[in-house]
Design an enzyme around this catalytic site. Structure first.
Site, short mmCIF file in Angstrom:
data_model
loop_
_atom_site.label_atom_id
_atom_site.label_comp_id
_atom_site.label_asym_id
_atom_site.label_seq_id
_atom_site.Cartn_x
_atom_site.Cartn_y
_atom_site.Cartn_z
CG ASN C 80 -8.72 35.37 -43.45
OD1 ASN C 80 -8.79 35.08 -44.64
ND2 ASN C 80 -7.98 34.69 -42.59
CB CYS C 140 -6.67 27.98 -47.53
SG CYS C 140 -7.72 29.42 -47.39
CE LYS C 175 -0.11 28.57 -42.65
NZ LYS C 175 -0.05 30.00 -42.90
C1 LIG Z 1 -6.06 37.85 -43.61
C2 LIG Z 1 -5.36 36.53 -43.60
C3 LIG Z 1 -4.98 35.92 -44.80
C4 LIG Z 1 -4.34 34.70 -44.80
N1 LIG Z 1 -3.92 34.14 -45.99
C5 LIG Z 1 -3.19 32.97 -45.98
C6 LIG Z 1 -2.64 32.42 -47.18
O1 LIG Z 1 -2.76 32.99 -48.26
N2 LIG Z 1 -1.94 31.25 -47.11
C7 LIG Z 1 -1.75 30.60 -45.91
O2 LIG Z 1 -1.12 29.53 -45.89
N3 LIG Z 1 -2.24 31.11 -44.76
C8 LIG Z 1 -2.96 32.28 -44.76
N4 LIG Z 1 -3.43 32.81 -43.57
C9 LIG Z 1 -3.16 32.10 -42.30
C10 LIG Z 1 -1.94 32.68 -41.59
O3 LIG Z 1 -0.79 32.56 -42.37
C11 LIG Z 1 -1.74 31.98 -40.25
O4 LIG Z 1 -1.54 30.59 -40.48
C12 LIG Z 1 -2.90 32.16 -39.29
O5 LIG Z 1 -3.44 33.43 -39.42
C13 LIG Z 1 -2.49 31.93 -37.83
O6 LIG Z 1 -1.50 32.83 -37.41
P1 LIG Z 1 -1.83 34.22 -36.65
O7 LIG Z 1 -2.72 33.88 -35.51
O8 LIG Z 1 -0.49 34.76 -36.25
O9 LIG Z 1 -2.51 35.08 -37.64
C14 LIG Z 1 -4.07 34.04 -43.56
C15 LIG Z 1 -4.45 34.66 -42.37
C16 LIG Z 1 -5.08 35.88 -42.37
C17 LIG Z 1 -5.46 36.52 -41.06
#
Ligand SMILES: Cc1cc2nc3c(=O)[nH]c(=O)nc-3n(C[C@H](O)[C@H](O)[C@H](O)COP(=O)(O)O)c2cc1C
Ligand SMILES: Cc1cc2nc3c(=O)[nH]c(=O)nc-3n(C[C@H](O)[C@H](O)[C@H](O)COP(=O)(O)OP(=O)(O)OC[C@H]3O[C@@H](n4cnc5c(N)ncnc54)[C@H](O)[C@@H]3O)c2cc1C
Ligand SMILES: Cc1cc2nc3c(=O)[nH]c(=O)nc-3n(C[C@H](O)[C@H](O)[C@H](O)COP(=O)(O)OP(=O)(O)OC[C@H]3O[C@@H](n4cnc5c(N)ncnc54)[C@H](O)[C@@H]3O)c2cc1C
Ligand SMILES: Cc1cc2nc3c(=O)[nH]c(=O)nc-3n(C[C@H](O)[C@H](O)[C@H](O)COP(=O)(O)O)c2cc1C
Ligand code: FES
Ligand code: FES
Lengths: 281, 312, 312, 281
Positions: C80, C140, C175
């Site tokens: 993303n 990020c 984070k």
């Molecule tokens: C579409 C999308 C948007 C995200 N936006 C943020 C965000 O705004 N802030 C943040 O700290 N992490 C963001 N992340 C990261 C997720 O919080 C997470 O750390 C990462 O996706 C790994 O976990 P997962 O494999 O369960 O998705 C985003 C992830 C995705 C997929």
């Protein structure tokens, strides 16, 4: 001949005990040179599981091989849902099977010279699967050489948690079948080592397949009693054909200066002599 | 899937060749280190079909590797902690190299070590042999000493490149680890010190715990993550490194199909290696080569440079 | 899959609660930032079932995010490049927070910024609101300025933690990004400066090229890789960080099932977040909580600490 | 009512043109409140593809919805192999459909007040799928209000690369169907904009779905001619239900000081008014 991955046809896929299945697969190229103790790689349909699943060849009839497998996780779970008529991707036969040559080496022309009078097939749990094929193979060899039971007896010594499997198959090919179960539901309550002890079994040659602690105890016993032993080992595999060096076991070295070396279970084995293996790895 | 395409058939229209560090590969598909064995892979396909073979890591003296389990499966990938088991460079030269030389393909030998001195001893021995390129693995996550630290620090990467370049006549390619904050730094250090190319990526450091047995699946606890799940990271790094250095790049990490190989070329790779795919399908390197040929035909590419130039 | 398990039913035997930075979550399952929206996720399940919600990143002023395409699918994962689009902290406080507060769950607000000053302005505004914890996203990969650099450098991570801690009374969780050579360095820096916890991992930087259209799939070229394909990297990092710091860890990265959640707890996490899984299955956070309960019952765990202590 | 992911039953899955399929799915919970212009998420079986595939609801009959889809890649390729009787995981209806209220708002009691005499449904390629349902819906509304064709006409203006689809469906529900094809194989050789021009069509209200360049040109034309237009947009989606903010489009802002804001296609749309959309994003 090149090794191959082939699309084989499933002939049968049947539950034969709780969580245990027999799959018969029409696979001429695999069956052609398969021998007891070898295995095939099964390549799954669910592509999140990349690695092949190694399963021993249990028996071979013409161009059909049978596999006996236990549902141990997602991969074998997938297998259990396959239907007859569907295709399954498997390899041609892999690894080195049990060496019967070693048993018969002094008996080729005159069976009076045969020093091996009793062969024991010692199996624990799913380890019985390849021993069935071996029993069949020995029976064929006996016939070919017109051996009588006085010349050579085959006994099966098999242990299970609770429910024995493949008993009919062993009974057809073996002179005696001795059973132990941990639960005591069938045969002796205990394990195969206790069974050998209790029944005072004295084989001249052993073939074994099963959990490592069983194999280790048996190797120890055979070494002390000077009984040749071939064991089939198991290890987590990557490729199953010798490319990744994932599946090693420790084998006593023959060269000087080196104590032991790591060999690949998939291509150097899975069958080794019991006294080659370094058990305390 | 196209099988058994004869290279010659397409020579008139398609040029698959690529020059890496002065060595011409007839096609860009090679085997990734540690996932190929001449005898065993050769049981499945004709090794002469490949552009080059890259051997598993060889070291100065025999290495025993890690205890088992060494392999764990993950979602769309796998972990390994083989730990660079190998019989040592002398055994390699005596027993493996003659077999490799019997094929019509280039031979790239992957070299590992725990100290700079280890690497130096190995490359010196190899430099006089009939090999084509050395790939210096400064990135394996599976050994305790050395290894990873060289590839994770630009200064160390520079030093080891410099020392090896001083010793050998053969071209050297530095194999980089993805477990770093900025891979372009490492690539630039290697280029500056005269590396003839870089290959990337090695595995990502990962771990899997068996929640039922309550222990890590691998004896070594952590292992290297490879396979299609890591491809996006590999593509990103090849893309970044292509824009940071001018030396050739061998791209790898999760290549499963001819289109994956094309994706690496578009990102900027000069050649590619096939690793985990060869465990999933023993004939993968040849299949992928053939699929790449089909891709080029369908999209009317005449040579690899056109693919590399295609990215908008 | 077990559905609609009533928390109370198990209270007598099972204690799912966990204390993070002085805040008690009734269960360890939270939503990962950026993959949850009160109104839209709430259309699929009762948000009060979760231990906490973690909001998408909010910034001082409204952010527009990146142009589309922002989403690409990969093998067992996704990329993303949303770029932290959000209506700004004031809009968040006015429109989103009241809705979040209407549920019986803790509220953790994810905070983003381009400069330390940006972060400071946002956390000050949030500090007086009825929120429970702030999660400071210093990781990020999708914005050009700031963001990534804070999380990739221990000194910057220390500085931003220090500055924020000076300003706010609420607990803060940093984070962390996985795109670093040594994540324990960053975690230790954050702990040293008084962070009340860390959450890891954010996404791995990745890229996908459409070989037919000859361009990156994402407008922003690179994006963040998430989903089950990255779980082994996340587990390894949680395991490493657990052994490097004493503050609580929120573990995430590829959690798809209750067993995955248990794996993070065994690796050392105190709580977990569900991200990509909630895109793949909108009810995933609740399903995963229920599967975790089933796992605990089957394996006779009475509380989360027993899972955390289980690893041999 | 909670939104849901349900296991629906496939009633039909048939090729209706080269690479294009119609799938009928028995899904009472989806059908219950589905409206033209809404879509469903389809969750695939192959778990290497994690993200749902958004597909417009084409028509609704009782508890069955029909989907018209083109094989665009692996996901839709998988769909095309599903068989009747098999289950398919889909969501309940998502997004905001076309707003017929806007057309009928001044005609509720007395249809003489109706200012909209001709509605045009403008579709390009797969964009025709949701328009079929809309045509049906308008026909029903006409009946309910006992409108004659003098009161309200519905015309379809549809364009394709080469092979038109769903022509019978349009012909049943519309007063006229105008066709253009890029190849010239059917109807006018050209696109829908040229078709409107050539035929001198002057609708009072437009609904459109199709490729963005077509929608943009149409929006431009409608704005100049002061014709209200509703368009259904497409964007790559992550979740399809509003959680990930992956699928945005740019919409003119109503507040002062802000020119435009990004809105989610999946929940704020996919239907927007043509003059709200910032086309040059
Ligand atoms: C579409 C999308 C948007 C995200 N936006 C943020 C965000 O705004 N802030 C943040 O700290 N992490 C963001 N992340 C990261 C997720 O919080 C997470 O750390 C990462 O996706 C790994 O976990 P997962 O494999 O369960 O998705 C985003 C992830 C995705 C997929
Ligand atoms: C040479 C050999 C012969 C075998 N023969 C048989 C047989 O005849 N019948 C039978 O039921 N089982 C046999 N096994 C074990 C069988 O391969 C595993 O039970 C099976 O791979 C488990 O896969 P899974 O996906 O169901 O389980 P999972 O635990 O989900 O598997 C995950 C991963 O671990 C690997 N793995 C798990 N257990 C083992 C194991 N014991 N050995 C090797 N890899 C493992 C899998 O290959 C896979 O990569 C044999 C193993 C070997 C090495
Ligand atoms: C609201 C909406 C309604 C749609 N309705 C229809 C319809 O009725 N009939 C139809 O044939 N198609 C429709 N589409 C397009 C359809 O969703 C894509 O063709 C499909 O997702 C492609 O998946 P694939 O795996 O076959 O292709 P791939 O290209 O392999 O897909 C890879 C990834 O890209 C995404 N993707 C690819 N193309 C699109 C696209 N155009 N829009 C959104 N995501 C895309 C996929 O979801 C997936 O994540 C619609 C799209 C949207 C957003
Ligand atoms: C079993 C295994 C062993 C490996 N051994 C080596 C090695 O000896 N030297 C090396 O440089 N890389 C080694 N690698 C890394 C691969 O060469 C490659 O960089 C990595 O696996 C990513 O490519 P892939 O996804 O195609 O496998 C090994 C990988 C695997 C899976
Ligand atoms: S499993 Fe790969 S070498 Fe044995
Ligand atoms: S697709 Fe996730 S918000 Fe629209």
């Amino acid at each position: 001949m090149f090794k191959k991955i082939i699309e084989a046809e499933i002939i049968e896929n049947k539950k034969i005990a709780e969580g245990i299945y027999r799959m018969a697969v029409k696979a001429p190229e695999t069956a052609a040179d398969a021998r007891a103790g070898q295995f095939v790689n099964i390549y799954l349909r669910n592509k999140i599981m990349l690695l092949p699943r190694p399963i021993s060849i249990s028996r071979v009839y013409d161009d059909v091989i049978t596999l006996i497998y236990k549902i141990a996780g997602k991969g074998t779970g997938e297998l259990s849902a396959y239907l007859p008529g569907e295709p399954v991707r498997i390899s041609t036969s892999l690894g080195n099977g049990f060496q019967l040559e070693d048993v018969f080496k002094e008996t080729d022309s005159n069976h009076n010279l045969n020093k091996v009078k009793i062969i024991a097939l010692v199996g624990g749990g799913m380890g019985v699967a390849p021993l069935v094929g071996l029993a069949q193979k020995i029976m064929n060899e006996k016939e070919k050489r017109s051996f009588k039971d006085d010349d050579l007896q085959v006994i099966a010594i098999v242990g299970f948690q609770d429910e024995p499997i493949l008993m009919k198959e062993f009974e057809t090919c073996c002179n005696h079948v001795y059973i132990a179960t941990e639960s005591g539901s069938t045969g002796l309550k205990g394990n195969v080592l206790q069974l050998i002890e209790r029944k005072g079994l004295k084989p001249d040659y052993c073939f074994a397949c099963g959990p490592r602690p069983m194999l280790k105890a048996l190797a120890n016993r055979c070494e002390n009693a000077n009984i040749p032993l071939q064991v089939s080992l198991e290890e987590r595999m990557g490729c199953g054909y010798g490319a990744c060096v994932g599946c090693v076991c420790r084998i006593k070295a023959k060269e000087e200066g080196v104590k032991s070396i790591r060999k690949k279970v998939c291509t150097d084995g899975p069958v080794f002599f019991g006294n080659e293996v370094v058990w305390d790895d | 899937m196209i099988k058994n395409i004869n290279d010659k058939l397409y020579h008139a229209e398609l040029d698959l060749s690529v020059s890496i560090a002065g060595v011409t590969l007839k096609n860009p598909v090679t085997t990734a280190s540690g996932t190929f064995s001449a005898r065993e892979s050769g049981a499945f396909y004709d090794i002469s079909e490949l552009g080059a073979v890259i051997t598993k890591g060889v070291s100065d003296v025999p290495w025993d590797g890690n205890p088992t389990p060494r392999i764990a499966e993950t979602y769309g990938g796998m972990l390994n902690s083989v730990g660079l088991q190998n019989p040592g460079v002398e055994d390699f030269i005596k027993h493996e190299l003659p077999l490799l030389k019997s094929y019509n393909t280039k031979v790239i030998v992957n070299v590992v070590g725990k100290t700079i001195n280890d690497y130096c001893k190995t490359v010196e021995k190899l430099d006089d042999e009939a090999i084509d390129i050395m790939e210096i693995n400064i990135s394996c996550p599976n050994i305790k000493e050395g290894g990873i630290s060289f590839g994770a620090d630009p200064k160390m990467a520079a030093e080891i490149t410099r020392e090896i370049k001083r010793l050998v006549k053969k071209p050297i390619i530095m194999k980089l680890t993805p477990n770093v904050t900025d891979i372009t730094e490492i690539a630039k250090a290697a280029e500056y010190e005269g590396a003839d190319g870089v290959s990337l990526i090695n595995t990502l450091l990962g771990m899997k715990i068996d929640v039922h047995r309550k222990k890590p699946v691998l004896w070594n606890k952590t292992g290297g993550l490879s396979g299609p799940s890591i491809k996006p990271v590999a593509i990103r790094m090849v893309y970044q490194v292509r824009r940071a250095v001018n030396i050739p790049i061998i791209g790898l990490g999760g290549i499963m199909t001819g289109e994956d190989a094309a994706e690496f070329l578009m990102a900027g790779a000069d050649a590619v290696s096939v690793g985990t795919a060869a465990l999933v399908d023993p004939t993968a390197p040849v299949r992928i080569k053939n699929e790449l040929i089909a891709f080029m035909q369908q999209n009317e590419y005449k040579n690899l440079q056109q693919i590399r130039d295609a990215l908008a």
